[in-house]
Write an enzyme that holds these catalytic residues in place. Structure first.
Site, mmCIF file in Angstrom:
data_model
loop_
_atom_site.group_PDB
_atom_site.id
_atom_site.type_symbol
_atom_site.label_atom_id
_atom_site.label_comp_id
_atom_site.label_asym_id
_atom_site.label_seq_id
_atom_site.Cartn_x
_atom_site.Cartn_y
_atom_site.Cartn_z
ATOM 1 N N ASP A 15 45.534 -69.434 13.170
ATOM 2 C CA ASP A 15 44.393 -69.776 14.014
ATOM 3 C C ASP A 15 43.204 -70.322 13.229
ATOM 4 O O ASP A 15 42.477 -71.176 13.727
ATOM 5 C CB ASP A 15 43.975 -68.588 14.881
ATOM 6 C CG ASP A 15 43.826 -67.292 14.099
ATOM 7 O OD1 ASP A 15 43.774 -67.351 12.851
ATOM 8 O OD2 ASP A 15 43.766 -66.226 14.733
ATOM 9 N N ASP A 398 38.197 -58.161 10.090
ATOM 10 C CA ASP A 398 39.414 -57.633 10.727
ATOM 11 C C ASP A 398 40.165 -56.606 9.895
ATOM 12 O O ASP A 398 40.778 -55.697 10.457
ATOM 13 C CB ASP A 398 40.397 -58.744 11.107
ATOM 14 C CG ASP A 398 39.869 -59.645 12.205
ATOM 15 O OD1 ASP A 398 39.040 -59.176 13.007
ATOM 16 O OD2 ASP A 398 40.276 -60.811 12.266
#
Length: 694
Positions: A15, A398
């Site tokens: 992504d 993350d």
């Protein structure tokens, strides 16, 4: 995405981290898109990848991270070593909702000059010259919204599938199926005349959005469905198959022990029609699964319950727990067309691979290991390189962050714990006592803070002030924003928290307000004097100075800086224009640098006077490293431009001149977010990127 043209040839799209190609001999992934720079950084979001089905050297990539940025179709004739770029008028969202559907980009297996691309909001597009030029397929019923729409029911044209069984080589395939992940009456369309006309497929499932489609050698089309486009907020889903000869639909949804969630990943065994795997999506309890069928979906065998997971390549996957989760956000799933036992799947954290998927049919364990060597697909938010202890400590989005004792391996202890952060935003260490380190970030419940007294090997939670109105109040975890930071004095004895702001000399047991330091400014510690802190108030053309360890700050008139901006201070943290960035030079009392509106300024008198440095340079991020041989002033590193030449640069003369240290093949998309030189190794520099890791 496995190539059907050559065994061992695999491609991966991410992504925000670009595309990669598997090197079977080296057993690692090789990045394909590092050559993109600032102007084309949006291309590091891969919307789709399509290998040529017959020529292993030909590859196509749909590149566009956000619909607000530029988008392009990339084409390669040398296996991805080099690319030609065609900028396209339709938008892409490789890091937006619905990024797991696909594949949107498809090569006609009978006439490989013909490609189709399913856009998010501008309908179906076609190229007849091997992706050099593109035209919209005006006859396709879903014309698109012509502009970006929000919501989890809208991802546009999701996939293109060719039924080439009756086609003649060299002529375009007549039979084409296209799935549309868009709320409405129809989600699957068919053309029987090579895309000239289209019709809705009769009998298709209602009220669900297709994620993936694939057709086997017998003309059976398999599809996975979700209630939304994913990867989050999926409440239900299904798996269906269509016999394209008879037009009969069959619901083959695997039975699950718990309701909720849908189905996304899909792959067919090229050697055994009727054998396939699918993945669940957002089945958070007990967790997502991969299910395998050998009879066209009549019966299914789950993998998760007996899967044996080897995370030795990436120990952080424990997330501070005793066991490793099988996976979540599983939208990428593929069976090797040359080896039915070999399967790969992607999660929200890594890629897993197995060579014994057939064990699932016999209710035997399958064995999985990390298959992501070479892919660094993280957003790096801060880095420090202390003068002793580990050479590098990282703050990562993350996955928290790490102490890096060996730069060639994923840290054996995994991510920083006690607590495990979701994102780590800032790091700081004590220059004269570098074993003292603080980190700030967030956990699921909100902001989080911790400190270490052994160079990041172990951590302790740090209580920070919820509200500090008057002295002595015990802190807590509530209130404030997740971007509050903690600065450490040079000797490690004082923590200054921007929440409040306040200082603590007992590791957060008590806090004292900082008099004269307003909220919103970002102070830095002097890297030589243990009592000094600075904060830039460029809006008022003033430098705030504390000489009593942060208890009080006084405003000092300042010359040489442009008025305006803000007051964000950092050690090696950069960014674009706007708020000024204040840096304190290691080992030099009163020696300060400011990046203001991408221009560089230097002060050697504690911020009273600044002088412009490198007027031809545009600075995005800057940091310090070991002094060059024979000199005692640190080397400077920066990302930005010198003149019109973008790059990563080093200065050996305090910014008087710059040497470019990267090349056009290694630009890493958007300008790196942070640049830090190593104080112990001259010439070593750590680059933190937004998508390409460290």
């Amino acid at each position: 995405i496995f190539s059907h043209a050559q065994k061992g040839l695999i491609f991966c799209r991410t992504d925000i981290g670009g595309g990669s190609r598997w090197d079977a001999a080296a057993k690692r992934w090789l990045p394909l898109t590092n050559f993109f720079g600032t102007a084309t950084g949006n291309y590091l979001g891969c919307e789709s990848i399509a290998p040529d089905p017959h020529d292993p050297q030909k590859l196509y990539v749909a590149a566009g991270m956000y619909q607000s940025g530029r988008a392009a179709i990339l084409r390669s004739e040398d296996g991805g070593k080099t690319f030609q770029v065609t900028e396209v008028p339709f938008k892409m969202g490789g890091n937006e909702i619905g990024r797991g559907v696909g594949e949107r980009l498809a090569v006609d297996p009978n006439d490989t000059k013909v490609l189709y691309f399913g856009s998010r909001h501008d309908g179906l597009w076609k190229s007849e010259d091997a992706a050099v030029s593109w035209k919209k397929v005006d006859s396709f019923p879903f014309a698109g919204a012509e502009s970006a729409r929000s919501g989890n029911l809208s991802a546009g044209v999701a996939f293109v599938v060719f039924d080439s069984r009756d086609a003649k080589p060299g002529t375009p395939t007549n039979s084409i199926y296209v799935g549309v992940a868009e709320a409405g009456d129809t989600q699957l369309y068919h053309s029987a005349d090579a895309g000239k006309t289209w019709s809705a497929v009769a009998g298709q499932p209602a009220d669900l959005l297709p994620q993936h489609g694939a057709m086997d050698a017998n003309g059976v089309l398999y599809l996975t469905y979700c209630s939304s486009v994913g990867p989050n907020d999926v409440q239900s889903g299904a798996v269906w198959k269509l016999d394209t000869k008879s037009g009969v639909w069959t619901d083959i949804t695997p039975p699950l022990s718990r309701a909720g969630g849908g189905f996304s990943g899909l792959s067919l065994d090229a050697q055994h029609p009727g054998t396939l795997v699918v993945s669940t999506l957002d089945h958070w309890n007990p967790g997502d699964d991969i299910l395998r069928s050998t009879d066209g979906g009549k019966t299914w065998k789950g993998v998760n319950a007996q899967a044996q997971m080897d995370d030795s390549l990436s120990p952080f996957l424990h997330w501070g727990r005793d066991t490793v989760r099988f996976g979540w956000w599983i939208t990428a799933l593929a069976i090797d067309p040359f080896d039915s036992n070999h399967v790969l799947f992607g999660t929200g954290a890594t890629i897993w691979g197995t060579d014994d998927i057939v064990n699932a049919s016999a209710d035997q364990p399958t064995h999985w290991s990390v298959a992501a060597e070479g892919i660094e697909e993280t957003a790096v938010l801060d880095l420090i390189s202390p003068p002793a202890g580990p050479h590098l400590i990282s703050a990562v989005g993350d996955i928290g962050g790490f102490r890096h004792d060996d730069l060639s391996k994923s840290p054996a202890t995994g991510m920083a714990k006690n607590p495990v952060f979701t994102n780590t935003y800032t790091l700081d260490f004590a220059e004269l006592k570098p074993e003292v380190v603080v980190r700030t970030g967030n956990v699921s419940s909100g902001p989080a803070f911790s400190y270490s007294e052994d160079g990041g090997a172990t951590w302790q939670p740090l209580n920070v002030p919820a509200v500090v109105a008057s002295g002595g109040r015990r802190g807590g975890a509530g209130g404030g924003g997740s971007r509050d930071s903690v600065v450490v004095s040079a000797d490690g004895g004082t923590f200054l928290c921007t929440r409040g702001p306040a200082i603590s000399t007992d590791h957060g047991q008590t806090w004292t307000p900082c008099a004269g330091l307003r909220a919103g400014l970002r102070p830095v510690a002097d890297r030589a004097n243990t009592k000094k802190f600075y904060a830039l108030d460029s809006a008022n053309s003033a430098m705030l100075l504390s000489v009593d360890g942060g208890v009080t700050f006084t405003s000092t008139a300042m010359t040489g800086l442009p008025a305006g901006g803000g007051g964000r201070g950092a050690r090696g943290f950069g960014g674009g224009g706007g708020a000024a960035k204040l840096l304190a030079t290691p080992g030099k009392e009163g020696d300060l640098w400011v990046v203001e509106n991408r221009r560089l300024f230097h002060s050697s008198d504690g911020g009273a006077n600044f002088a412009a440095v490198s007027p031809d340079a545009t600075i995005y991020a800057m940091g310090f490293g070991m002094a060059p041989p024979g000199k005692n002033y640190p080397a400077l590193y920066m990302t930005g431009n010198v003149g019109d030449a973008p790059g990563i640069y080093r200065s050996d003369d305090a910014g008087a001149s710059w040497i470019r240290i990267n090349d056009d093949a290694h630009q890493y998309g958007n300008y790196p977010t942070v640049v830090i030189g190593d104080p112990r190794v001259f010439g070593r520099v750590y680059i933190g990127t937004n998508g390409r890791g460290i």
